[in-house]
Design a protein around this motif. Structure first.
Motif, PDB file in Angstrom:
ATOM      1  N   GLY A 228       0.799  -1.222   0.000  1.00 34.75           N
ATOM      2  CA  GLY A 228       0.000   0.000   0.000  1.00 34.75           C
ATOM      3  C   GLY A 228       0.825   1.263   0.000  1.00 34.75           C
ATOM      4  O   GLY A 228       0.342   2.320   0.403  1.00 34.75           O
TER       5      GLY A 228
ATOM      6  N   ILE B 153      -4.765  -2.743  -6.605  1.00 39.72           N
ATOM      7  CA  ILE B 153      -5.996  -2.183  -7.166  1.00 39.72           C
ATOM      8  C   ILE B 153      -5.674  -1.121  -8.213  1.00 39.72           C
ATOM      9  O   ILE B 153      -6.307  -1.060  -9.272  1.00 39.72           O
ATOM     10  CB  ILE B 153      -6.872  -1.602  -6.043  1.00 39.72           C
ATOM     11  CG1 ILE B 153      -7.391  -2.728  -5.144  1.00 39.72           C
ATOM     12  CG2 ILE B 153      -8.032  -0.772  -6.607  1.00 39.72           C
ATOM     13  CD1 ILE B 153      -8.198  -2.272  -3.953  1.00 39.72           C
TER      14      ILE B 153
ATOM     15  N   ARG C 221      -3.180   6.068  -2.500  1.00 36.84           N
ATOM     16  CA  ARG C 221      -4.612   6.290  -2.248  1.00 36.84           C
ATOM     17  C   ARG C 221      -5.395   4.977  -2.130  1.00 36.84           C
ATOM     18  O   ARG C 221      -6.420   4.910  -1.457  1.00 36.84           O
ATOM     19  CB  ARG C 221      -5.213   7.164  -3.351  1.00 36.84           C
ATOM     20  CG  ARG C 221      -5.220   6.547  -4.725  1.00 36.84           C
ATOM     21  CD  ARG C 221      -5.848   7.456  -5.759  1.00 36.84           C
ATOM     22  NE  ARG C 221      -4.939   8.535  -6.163  1.00 36.84           N
ATOM     23  CZ  ARG C 221      -5.298   9.514  -6.991  1.00 36.84           C
ATOM     24  NH1 ARG C 221      -6.530   9.559  -7.473  1.00 36.84           N
ATOM     25  NH2 ARG C 221      -4.430  10.445  -7.328  1.00 36.84           N
ATOM     26  N   GLU C 222      -4.923   3.949  -2.826  1.00 37.92           N
ATOM     27  CA  GLU C 222      -5.483   2.602  -2.762  1.00 37.92           C
ATOM     28  C   GLU C 222      -4.311   1.619  -2.781  1.00 37.92           C
ATOM     29  O   GLU C 222      -3.211   1.972  -3.188  1.00 37.92           O
ATOM     30  CB  GLU C 222      -6.398   2.322  -3.967  1.00 37.92           C
ATOM     31  CG  GLU C 222      -7.623   3.205  -4.069  1.00 37.92           C
ATOM     32  CD  GLU C 222      -8.694   2.853  -3.046  1.00 37.92           C
ATOM     33  OE1 GLU C 222      -8.565   1.797  -2.402  1.00 37.92           O
ATOM     34  OE2 GLU C 222      -9.639   3.643  -2.891  1.00 37.92           O
TER      35      GLU C 222
END
Length: 211
Positions: free
Chosen positions: A120, A143, A138-139
């Motif tokens: 992350g 993802i 942010r994600e």
């Protein structure tokens, strides 16, 4: 002439006034005996395994004595010169071994840190001082790699949040971002850190010196 030490065993807790170690001693590819240092400040020792090894060890001693003097600079600008000896050559081989083990240990630790943080975060490593920084994305990165829109968002985050670090000499250490994606983010090869660590357990290598 080739001098090697193999099967190196080192116990830091036994190193009081010098580095303690034991190893097998090889000359020109032949096992001629054992060598080591007791860690108490005494000279490095070596012993032939039997009388048949004495001529080869004696030849190695003569070669070592002909090597250029070792030069040591001390505070105040003074220079001290030492005549070379077989024991000193073995000590240099052990120093090489110890430095390599420390490097591999640091590489192992660093790779663990990268693996722990990179899901992350952007992981940034400074090769000059060993500093490791992480910038939360942010994600999760998995993802952000799913489609073109999210990959563009990842690039934008990278350019915005990591730019100052990259300009300061840090390198991006993430191994979970494909290099094709990094290329679209205009990340240059010199801005990428790639560990030189080999897979598998850390093992002592052969350390050689030709004389």
């Amino acid at each position: 002439m080739l001098i090697e030490i193999k099967n190196v065993q080192h116990h830091a807790q036994l190193s009081r006034a010098s580095w303690q170690f034991t190893a097998t001693l090889h000359i020109d590819g032949q096992v001629v005996g054992t060598t080591g240092n007791d860690g108490d400040g005494s000279p490095t020792w070596y012993r032939g395994k039997d009388s048949s090894c004495k001529p080869l060890i004696a030849a190695a001693e003569r070669y070592c004595a002909l090597l250029p003097d070792r030069v040591l600079k001390v505070p105040g600008g003074r220079v001290i010169r030492f005549k070379q000896s077989m024991g000193q050559v073995i000590e240099e081989l052990f120093d090489t071994h110890r430095s390599e083990m420390r490097r591999q240990g640091w590489e192992h630790f660093l790779q663990q840190e990268i693996n722990r943080r990179q899901a992350g975060s952007f992981v940034l490593y400074n090769p000059h001082n060993g500093d490791v920084r992480s910038i939360t994305t942010r994600e999760p990165i998995g993802i952000l790699l799913q489609n073109t829109y999210l990959r563009n968002a990842l690039c934008e985050d990278l350019k915005t949040n990591a730019k100052s670090y990259l300009e300061a000499g840090y390198q991006l250490a993430n191994t979970n971002i494909p290099e094709t994606v990094l290329a679209t983010c205009n990340i240059q090869p010199g801005q990428l850190f790639r560990s030189k660590q080999t897979k598998g357990p850390l093992q002592a290598k052969k350390y050689k010196r030709k004389i």
